[in-house]
Design a protein around this motif. Sequence first.
Motif, PDB file in Angstrom:
ATOM      1  N   ASP A 177      -2.109 -55.480  35.083  1.00 50.89           N
ATOM      2  CA  ASP A 177      -2.413 -56.863  34.735  1.00 50.89           C
ATOM      3  C   ASP A 177      -1.486 -57.485  33.690  1.00 50.89           C
ATOM      4  O   ASP A 177      -1.501 -58.707  33.511  1.00 50.89           O
ATOM      5  CB  ASP A 177      -3.886 -57.034  34.311  1.00 50.89           C
ATOM      6  N   SER A 291       0.952 -57.029  43.486  1.00 45.54           N
ATOM      7  CA  SER A 291       0.353 -58.190  42.824  1.00 45.54           C
ATOM      8  C   SER A 291       1.110 -59.480  43.122  1.00 45.54           C
ATOM      9  O   SER A 291       0.550 -60.576  42.977  1.00 45.54           O
ATOM     10  CB  SER A 291       0.283 -57.967  41.310  1.00 45.54           C
ATOM     11  N   GLU A 336      -6.130 -56.062  47.430  1.00 40.78           N
ATOM     12  CA  GLU A 336      -6.990 -56.692  46.430  1.00 40.78           C
ATOM     13  C   GLU A 336      -8.000 -55.736  45.793  1.00 40.78           C
ATOM     14  O   GLU A 336      -8.164 -55.736  44.566  1.00 40.78           O
ATOM     15  CB  GLU A 336      -7.717 -57.902  47.034  1.00 40.78           C
ATOM     16  N   PRO A 337      -8.704 -54.888  46.569  1.00 42.99           N
ATOM     17  CA  PRO A 337      -9.636 -53.957  45.919  1.00 42.99           C
ATOM     18  C   PRO A 337      -8.947 -53.000  44.948  1.00 42.99           C
ATOM     19  O   PRO A 337      -9.506 -52.658  43.900  1.00 42.99           O
ATOM     20  CB  PRO A 337     -10.251 -53.194  47.104  1.00 42.99           C
ATOM     21  N   GLU A 340      -8.038 -54.930  41.778  1.00 42.56           N
ATOM     22  CA  GLU A 340      -9.230 -55.180  40.960  1.00 42.56           C
ATOM     23  C   GLU A 340      -9.668 -53.907  40.225  1.00 42.56           C
ATOM     24  O   GLU A 340     -10.168 -53.968  39.100  1.00 42.56           O
ATOM     25  CB  GLU A 340     -10.378 -55.691  41.838  1.00 42.56           C
ATOM     26  N   LYS A 341      -9.471 -52.778  40.852  1.00 40.68           N
ATOM     27  CA  LYS A 341      -9.919 -51.499  40.277  1.00 40.68           C
ATOM     28  C   LYS A 341      -9.045 -51.064  39.112  1.00 40.68           C
ATOM     29  O   LYS A 341      -9.550 -50.617  38.078  1.00 40.68           O
ATOM     30  CB  LYS A 341      -9.908 -50.423  41.362  1.00 40.68           C
ATOM     31  N   THR A 343      -7.020 -51.909  36.253  1.00 40.35           N
ATOM     32  CA  THR A 343      -6.611 -52.873  35.236  1.00 40.35           C
ATOM     33  C   THR A 343      -6.704 -52.220  33.864  1.00 40.35           C
ATOM     34  O   THR A 343      -7.456 -51.262  33.664  1.00 40.35           O
ATOM     35  CB  THR A 343      -7.502 -54.133  35.240  1.00 40.35           C
ATOM     36  N   ASN A 346     -10.198 -52.421  32.359  1.00 35.61           N
ATOM     37  CA  ASN A 346     -11.074 -51.336  32.800  1.00 35.61           C
ATOM     38  C   ASN A 346     -10.742 -50.034  32.078  1.00 35.61           C
ATOM     39  O   ASN A 346     -11.637 -49.258  31.719  1.00 35.61           O
ATOM     40  CB  ASN A 346     -10.944 -51.131  34.312  1.00 35.61           C
TER      41      ASN A 346
END
Length: 362
Positions: A177, A291, A336-337, A340-341, A343, A346
């Motif tokens: 990210d 990304s 995308e999944p 999202e996972k 980062t 997280n």
Amino acid sequence: MTEILINGNFLCRNLTGIERFAFETLKELDCLLNEGDKPNVNFSILVPANARSIPSYKNISIITSEKEIHGFPKWDLIEFKKQCKKRNAIALGFSNTAPLGKMCGYEFIHDIYAADCPEDFSGLKDKLVRIYSLLNYWNIARNARHIFTVSNFSRNQIVSRYRCSESRISVIPNGWDHFKSIAEDDSIFDRFTKLEKGKFYFTLGSLSKRKNLVWIARHAEKNPEEIFAVSGKAISGLVPEELEVLKNLGNVVLLGYVKDEEVKSLMKNCRAFIFPSYYEGFGIPPLEAQSVGAPVIVSRDASLGEIYGSCAHYIDSSNPDINLDDLLKEPVESPEPVLEKYTYKNAAAKLLEKILNCEADE
């Protein structure tokens, strides 16, 4: 109150995956610490006097050392250990290094490359690096309060080689990210006019042996109509013959060091991003490429299949005989999944939760 003292040695290193992980995870950790009181735990960071930059934190205390880092073993094994003991603090290290013995605290082992691939360490300097790495792996596996690593692959390798209990190791994966805040810089195409947008393959990473430039060299040699852009600086483990082959191929453009902004532009405009590494604890660059919409081609080795699942195209890292056009026609799932996972937010949340739980159990 318990003090967690972070080893700021990464502030004096070149920015590779490990250093990026430390920078970004601590930035997110600092934000999490602002969201509420964290009872009985205080985070601080010991910054070497010659740090290339000093982070700006609101909730992680900055402690500036009078000592500079000129040799990492001296800093890690003596100076940082001394400060942990003086402050009665528990160490937190991100860089595969730790104080020896009982002062070894919460420690990351991103992978055990030096243990798993001894043949990659051939020169005298490389062999000394390997010895130091093996010492740290053994010390952390034996003495750490808790061990963190970045993939199930790495955890399994640590458990198998050092006979650690799985309960002593938590997986805290990398992220991508940071790439959101990086602007694109298309001037790279003015400097390297052979690169036409959408018509070249791009590979990124330090020019170390495990990045497997042999695959690129052999495939490019057999497919002169395909253009390859290769970025990165040479570091330990480089095979000179391999680099010489690339230099002499007319369809390979060696970019040298490339700024993040240029990397983003290259990723966004490449035909596909290729990551043929045969050993990775995690492997961040393909996430960055995904990304910005680039198809990614990775090897199935080490952690890469675990991380990228069905959203990447796969190659055999030992076999360059493949038709890339046909490979890219094969359907893959949306990334995308995966994005999202994985980062840093997280990662920071998992790190904080585990440390607080460990301290509460003491």
